[in-house]
Write an enzyme that holds these catalytic residues in place. Structure first.
Site, short mmCIF file in Angstrom:
data_model
loop_
_atom_site.label_atom_id
_atom_site.label_comp_id
_atom_site.label_asym_id
_atom_site.label_seq_id
_atom_site.Cartn_x
_atom_site.Cartn_y
_atom_site.Cartn_z
CG ASP A 13 -1.77 -1.26 1.27
OD1 ASP A 13 -2.31 -1.66 0.23
OD2 ASP A 13 -1.84 -1.87 2.35
CE LYS A 16 3.25 -2.55 -4.57
NZ LYS A 16 2.79 -2.28 -3.21
CD GLN A 224 0.76 -8.96 -2.79
OE1 GLN A 224 1.50 -9.68 -3.43
NE2 GLN A 224 -0.42 -8.61 -3.21
P1 IMP Z 1 -2.47 -12.87 1.51
O1 IMP Z 1 -1.54 -12.26 0.51
O2 IMP Z 1 -3.92 -12.65 1.18
O3 IMP Z 1 -2.17 -14.30 1.79
O4 IMP Z 1 -2.24 -12.09 2.90
C1 IMP Z 1 -1.03 -12.19 3.62
C2 IMP Z 1 -0.65 -10.86 4.24
O5 IMP Z 1 -0.29 -9.96 3.21
C3 IMP Z 1 -1.77 -10.19 5.05
O6 IMP Z 1 -1.20 -9.51 6.16
C4 IMP Z 1 -2.34 -9.20 4.05
O7 IMP Z 1 -2.95 -8.09 4.71
C5 IMP Z 1 -1.07 -8.77 3.33
N1 IMP Z 1 -1.32 -8.29 1.97
C6 IMP Z 1 -1.62 -9.01 0.87
N2 IMP Z 1 -1.77 -8.23 -0.21
C7 IMP Z 1 -1.54 -6.97 0.21
C8 IMP Z 1 -1.51 -5.71 -0.46
O8 IMP Z 1 -1.70 -5.57 -1.69
N3 IMP Z 1 -1.25 -4.64 0.33
C9 IMP Z 1 -0.98 -4.76 1.66
N4 IMP Z 1 -0.99 -5.91 2.31
C10 IMP Z 1 -1.26 -7.00 1.60
#
Ligand code: IMP
Length: 426
Positions: A13, A16, A224
């Site tokens: 966040d 990007k 991410q």
């Molecule tokens: P997942 O990617 O859904 O498995 O989530 C794993 C961790 O990554 C969690 O803490 C999410 O909040 C974080 N996360 C996943 N995608 C994003 C993103 O685009 N921005 C910020 N945090 C993310």
């Protein structure tokens, strides 16, 4: 022609999307290399906001080819829906190509993501519940289905049969959930989705190499961020892929020598969604100001993000992990009107000063930030487009960051719109 990587240096966040969009102006190819629709890249063009989850940011320029690389996990229903939504707003998505090697997110991945989070209770990771972790787990276990399987119904059904037997057993016996119907899944994926996705499937590795050989500009767009990286992030509070610049090679199929520019995106403060350690986290009135002024709610999930001061220890580490060659700072305008600003310059743990991220995460969980205080500024920055018009305190804030991390800040965003930024490039 060399490739450029754009990578988040914090916990995601960072904004990007707006810089990949800005840089995409000069690119021929824009390639997503990892993650899936857990990403939410928000781009504002002429006051109109676009939220992209899977489709690379370059789609908004008619001259770029947006590429979904082999390292991405794709829910094809989301891909089709996102393209339709963009088309409905007049954005041409016909140039979009998808690697046949990218893995599919299947309905049971969502079920397992949700069920695992529930069963972890207070230890849950706070995932986006989009099936990302389970899809990457299947890829590593070599039982995943790939985009190219959509082109071969027999293979698709065979693979699905085998894997669904195991998934349904786990859902029913471990999580007490209902079994999923294989025929329904096959009909949705093969009947409705495959004909829509098939024209997008391409040999993206060859496409990218041909572009590089022809002297074209290629950008590799990370989703991410560094501290959500499966290997280098704050495990287990991470995503299941490698957003760091090394992942850009694997997830697109190029070697490291092709990359000559790595733009690290850093927010002027820090936010994090989901659980996990966060040394410079703040609460109270300052937290509320950062969240409200910075609209710090998830693009995808609407969750309130946890805010904190800029952490230079982590930023220095991110610069190393990614070979960052320059930093693009975002949301500088959000800091206006704070009378004093803090930068976390080191940590303290067990009576010791730490200048690096401790390798033992138990230590990271209990470090206390050591702050340096800098003067704030009261001016609204949202109309500032040149370095000279930035308040002195803002320039000093940026200079201190550069000094601490050893690479230049080349851009600073001062508002959400495409044109609201200051360039420091000579
Ligand atoms: P997942 O990617 O859904 O498995 O989530 C794993 C961790 O990554 C969690 O803490 C999410 O909040 C974080 N996360 C996943 N995608 C994003 C993103 O685009 N921005 C910020 N945090 C993310």
């Amino acid at each position: 022609m060399p490739a450029t990587v754009v990578v988040g240096t914090q916990w995601g966040d960072e904004g990007k999307g707006r810089f990949t969009d800005l840089l995409a102006k000069d690119m021929d190819l824009v390639v997503r290399y990892q993650g899936g629709h857990n990403a939410g890249h928000r781009i504002v063009v002429g006051g109109e906001a676009f939220s992209l989850q899977l489709v690379p940011s370059g789609v908004l320029y008619p001259h770029t080819i947006p590429v979904i690389g082999n390292g991405v996990v794709v829910d094809p229903t989301v891909l089709v829906a996102e393209c339709e939504a963009l088309e409905a707003r007049g954005v041409d998505t016909s140039r979009l190509v998808v690697s046949g090697n990218a893995h599919l997110i299947m309905p049971y991945h969502y079920e397992l993501d949700r069920a695992t989070e529930r069963s972890l209770g207070k230890n849950k990771l706070g995932t986006t519940k989009r099936g990302i972790g389970p899809a990457y787990a299947d890829k590593a276990a070599r039982i995943g289905l790939r985009i190219q399987d959509l082109l071969d119904p027999k293979i698709f059904r065979q693979k699905l049969d085998v894997v669904l037997r195991e998934k349904n057993a786990v859902l029913a016996k471990v999580f007490n959930r209902l079994a999923l119907d294989g025929e329904e899944i096959a009909q949705l994926y093969l009947g409705e989705i495959a004909p829509r996705v098939a024209p997008m499937i391409a040999d993206t590795v060859t496409l990218i190499h041909d572009a590089l050989d022809a002297g074209k500009q290629v950008m590799l767009e990370g989703a991410q961020a560094t501290f959500l990286d499966l290997d280098h992030g704050t495990y287990p509070y991470v995503t299941s892929s490698n957003p760091t610049a090394g992942g850009a090679c694997v997830g697109s199929g190029i070697g490291p020598r092709e990359i000559t520019r790595v733009v690290g995106i850093a927010k002027a403060y820090v936010t994090r969604v989901g659980a996990g350690p966060f040394p410079s986290e703040v609460d109270g009135a300052i937290a509320d100001q950062l969240v409200e002024r910075g609209h710090e709610y998830g693009t995808n999930t609407g969750r309130r993000r946890r805010p904190g001061w800029l952490d230079l220890v982590m930023l220095r580490h991110a610069v190393r992990l990614n070979s960052v060659s320059e930093i693009a700072l975002t949301k500088l305008d959000v800091l206006s009107s704070l009378s004093a600003l803090r930068l976390c310059v080191a940590y303290e743990a067990d009576g010791e000063r730490l200048d690096k991220v401790p390798y033992h995460q138990s230590v990271l969980h209990r470090v206390r930030p050591i702050y340096e205080e800098l003067a704030g500024w009261s001016e609204d920055l949202t109309g500032v487009t040149s370095v000279e018009r930035l308040p002195r305190a803002a320039r000093e804030y940026i200079a201190r960051i550069e000094q601490a991390v050893g690479v230049p800040v080349t851009f600073a965003a001062v508002g959400p719109d495409r044109d609201q930024y200051v360039s420091f490039a000579a």
